[in-house]
Design an enzyme around this catalytic site. Sequence first.
Site, short mmCIF file in Angstrom:
data_model
loop_
_atom_site.label_atom_id
_atom_site.label_comp_id
_atom_site.label_asym_id
_atom_site.label_seq_id
_atom_site.Cartn_x
_atom_site.Cartn_y
_atom_site.Cartn_z
N SER A 20 12.20 -6.50 -5.47
CA SER A 20 11.72 -5.44 -6.35
C SER A 20 11.50 -5.94 -7.77
O SER A 20 10.70 -6.84 -7.99
CB SER A 20 12.70 -4.26 -6.31
OG SER A 20 12.17 -3.13 -6.96
N ASP B 58 5.90 -2.54 -10.64
CA ASP B 58 6.75 -3.72 -10.46
C ASP B 58 6.22 -4.58 -9.31
O ASP B 58 5.26 -4.19 -8.64
CB ASP B 58 8.21 -3.31 -10.27
CG ASP B 58 8.45 -2.53 -8.99
OD1 ASP B 58 7.48 -2.03 -8.40
OD2 ASP B 58 9.61 -2.43 -8.56
N ASP C 238 6.85 -5.24 -6.18
CA ASP C 238 6.58 -4.68 -4.85
C ASP C 238 5.96 -3.29 -4.92
O ASP C 238 5.81 -2.60 -3.91
CB ASP C 238 7.84 -4.67 -3.98
CG ASP C 238 8.90 -3.70 -4.46
OD1 ASP C 238 9.02 -3.50 -5.68
OD2 ASP C 238 9.62 -3.13 -3.62
N ASP D 109 6.71 -0.30 -6.02
CA ASP D 109 7.32 0.99 -5.69
C ASP D 109 7.77 1.74 -6.94
O ASP D 109 8.15 2.90 -6.86
CB ASP D 109 8.47 0.82 -4.68
CG ASP D 109 9.62 -0.04 -5.19
OD1 ASP D 109 9.52 -0.58 -6.31
OD2 ASP D 109 10.61 -0.18 -4.45
#
Length: 567
Positions: free
Chosen positions: A140, A298, A300, A302
């Site tokens: 993340s 960010d 990834d 999400d």
Amino acid sequence: MEYKQMYNRWMNFDEKTREELLSIKDEKEILDRFYKDLEFGTGGLRGVIGAGTNRMNIYTVRRATQGLANYILKKDIKNPSVAIAFDSRLYSDVFAKEAALVLNANGIKTYMYEELRPTPMLSFAVRELQATSGIVITASHNPKEYNGYKVYWNDGGQITEEHAKGILDEIQRVDYEDIKTCEYDFAKNTGLFNFIDESVEDKYIELVKELIINKELVKNVGQQMKIIYTPLHGTGNKPVRRVLKEIGFENVEVVAEQEMPDYNFSTVKYPNPEEHEVFKIAIEMARKDDIDLILGTDPDCDRVGVVVKNDSGEYVVLTGNQTGVLLTEYMLSQLKENKKMPENPMVIKTIVTTELAREICRYYDVEIIDVLTGFKYIGEKIKEYEGKKNFILGFEESYGYLSGSFVRDKDGVIACALICEMAAWYKSRGMSLYDGINEIYKKYGYYKEGLKSVTLKGIEGNERIKNIMEDMRNDSPLKIAGQEVVVVKDYLKGIEKDLKDGKEKSINLPKSNVIQLWLIDKSLITVRPSGTEPKIKFYFAAVGNDIEEVNKKISKMEEETMEFCKL
């Protein structure tokens, strides 16, 4: 097994691992790498990349995957399969392929995205492909040294406590010699290894577009809006820009320096939209062209950060709570105005997310549900109430948002689309999102939240965090910032205690190591260890008559809490 024995065993795994371990001269470093296995929590694995049982590497990934394979096979599921995605971090593609080949060697089909894709698109793929489980290789928004391994179940949500425990039990039974793997060519030729077809992504994009409430307004105003977007070297670039273009936002400029995948995240210290510094380049661009809105996701994709111009003409980063309440007010007001509000509507937030959302939901007569920190709990509630209540929006203070039920995790692509629609609606009224949040404060009251994260690394740091939590649990302060503490909620014991009359009642949520102190003026302090990093987190929330008053309250609450915890 003693850490030194495990160290010596790993020396024989392969030459590259041996060289890395031989280069370590600090005995504390060797101890930290081998004193335990990298913890498999409710979300999966996350840790620093490197050789060792307490690190992210192909061996810890293979071992976790063998445990997952064993768990799936014991479920006796017909034709089991696993969907896999990965982000732009170092070795993410390698770890994803290694995981697939372990599953394939155990006779489990895999479907992997051919290139990096957002975490929420993995959640969607699990549901769309009717897979048994899902894996996404990502850390993340963590620093570049980290990578991780998140596991999903067949509803597209992160694994529940029950599944996590079952998988962990299987992992702990796996010795490195027990791990099965196979050659890529064999897996591909036998149909065990598959790439995810483009039609899956196309369907996802179409479903995101259907979430737009005011489609005509977006088409008309969207052409006038100037937007800057940065994927922060991550996975959001293609899907976010595609969605925005297809719903009508044609003037979207990407931050060129941050457009391409880069596991070093070379333009930022941390690739986290919560860190204001990541928007430095975007803001410099915006000042030259009077931009309406800046968005950043960010690695990834999400989480989403939002930057808008304030009434002094300066670009400011909205907090996750501010963006969340803006979305709550906008979506509920527009669903009501357009007569699209479904029966039994619900909004879901975490216990550390602003209470202002509750006031907005009360105004629109919409139920709001609290869950523990972590978006997985929002996903669980969506599943629990499927067919009974209609999910409108879920959000958490750490920049995670979701609408629609076709994804079961926070989704930066969906959030970007809805935030841009909302900004277009405010623009049609001659307002910015900054004006919008001030309008909400005037309507419902002034709310302010703050977060203090303290990093305490290693074995000693872990012990310190435990001691702080015990002190807060057993000997918490009775007064903070001049305000009496009236209620203490201990989510680990599952007990809420009223300090005025001494009465206790149960908290109807899963057990979690969280303490909340509610003050007499409705201010709130929440303390919990991070589930993914060596940190202890302090959340402060205040409500008052104006911004100056709540700012002073937050500052005083933080100061006195840090004194109590000797930090």
